[in-house]
Design an enzyme around this catalytic site. Structure first.
Site, PDB file in Angstrom:
ATOM      1  CG  ASP A  85      -1.908  -1.100   1.242  1.00  0.00           C
ATOM      2  OD1 ASP A  85      -2.452  -1.401   0.168  1.00  0.00           O
ATOM      3  OD2 ASP A  85      -2.161  -1.681   2.314  1.00  0.00           O
ATOM      4  CG  ASP A  97     -11.509  -1.677  -0.259  1.00  0.00           C
ATOM      5  OD1 ASP A  97     -10.822  -2.708  -0.339  1.00  0.00           O
ATOM      6  OD2 ASP A  97     -11.118  -0.562  -0.652  1.00  0.00           O
TER       7      ASP A  97
END
Length: 255
Positions: free
Chosen positions: A11, A130
Site C-alpha cells: 500500500d 472493500d
C-alpha cells in the site's frame, strides 16, 4: 488442484509503503521498490501494488515507481489506484504491470470492466472490493474505504465476474490490520457464488490465519501486508508450514 498463492501487498502513499488498522492510522513500512525485490527473492507468488490515495487525491498511479518495481521482480505484478480509463490501463501494462486492480472507478463506471476485459482478457482484470459488515450485511465502500455505497459485496462480486473480471480481491475493512484472521465466512460464500479466483485480504496475523483462509474460506490466494513488512512472518517459513498442513503451495526451500 491449483496451488494456493501468497501475495504481499504494497500500500503506497507519497512514495512510501504504509500500513494501518481498519484503513486508518497509517505508519511507514519502508521503500516499496526494496520491499518488492525482497518479496520476489523470498518466494512470493505474486505482488500487489496499490496507490491508496490516488483516487482520493484525484491523480494517476505512480507510473515511475511501478516501472522501478517491475524491473526488480520476476513474479506476476498487479497494480491499482486511480485507474479510471482504458488509457490508464494501457500505460500501466506498458510500464510493467501484469494485472490491473480497479475499485472505485468500476463502482462509478462498471462498464470499465467490460472494456478492459474485452481488450486484454479477463486474466488482466482484478476487481478489488472493500467491504464491511453493517447490520449483518456486507456493504461495499469506495475511495479507500471512505465512502459507503449501496452495493452488497456478493451481488457486486457476481456482477464484476459477469462483466469480465478474472479475479476478486476482497478486503474486509473490519479485519484489516487487526491480525485477528480473515473474514472466512464471507470468503467461503464468495467462493460458492463465483467461478473465478478469490483473493483474501485483511486480518492476517499468524500462519494459522492463512491456513484457515484456504481451508475454511476456500480462498485461492491470501494477501497480507504488515506481517511481511515488519518481519513478523517470513514467506518461506509460512509456505513450509502450509505445505506440512497438506495445503497445495509452491514451495522452494530458500531458508
Amino acid at each position: 488442484m491449483l496451488t494456493k498463492r501468497i501475495i504481499p501487498c504494497l500500500d503506497v502513499k507519497n512514495g512510501r509503503t504504509v500500513k494501518g488498522i481498519n484503513f486508518k492510522g497509517l505508519r511507514d513500512a519502508g521503500d516499496p521498490v526494496m520491499l518488492a525485490k525482497k518479496y520476489a527473492e523470498d518466494g512470493a507468488d505474486e505482488l500487489v501494488f496499490l496507490d491508496i490515495s490516488a483516487t482520493e487525491e484525484r491523480r494517476k498511479t505512480l507510473i515511475e515507481m511501478v516501472l522501478k518495481v517491475a524491473e526488480e521482480i520476476n513474479i506476476p505484478f498487479t497494480v491499482g489506484g486511480g485507474i479510471s480509463s482504458v488509457e490508464d490501463v494501457d500505460m500501466l501494462l506498458q510500464n510493467g504491470a501484469d494485472k490491473i486492480s480497479m475499485n472505485s472507478s468500476i463502482i462509478k463506471n462498471p462498464t470499465l470492466i467490460d472494456k478492459v476485459s474485452n481488450k486484454y482478457g479477463n486474466q488482466c482484470v482484478v476487481a478489488a472490493i472493500d467491504a464491511k459488515q453493517i447490520n449483518k450485511k456486507w456493504q461495499v465502500f469506495s475511495s479507500g474505504g471512505n465512502i459507503p455505497t449501496e452495493l452488497n459485496l456478493f451481488d457486486w462480486a457476481q456482477e464484476a465476474e459477469q462483466r469480465g473480471a478474472g479475479e476478486i480481491l476482497f478486503t474486509s475493512m473490519d479485519h484489516d490490520g487487526t491480525k485477528n484472521g480473515y473474514a472466512n465466512e464471507a470468503l467461503s460464500e464468495l467462493n460458492d457464488l463465483l467461478t473465478i479466483p478469490v483473493i483474501a485480504s485483511g486480518g492476517a496475523g499468524n500462519i494459522q490465519h492463512f491456513s484457515d483462509a484456504f481451508k475454511i474460506g476456500n480462498a485461492d490466494a491470501a494477501l497480507a501486508a504488515s506481517i511481511f513488512h515488519f518481519g513478523e512472518i517470513e514467506i518461506q517459513t509460512l509456505k513450509k508450514e502450509l505445505q506440512l498442513q497438506q495445503i497445495p503451495i509452491r514451495y522452494e526451500n530458500k531458508l
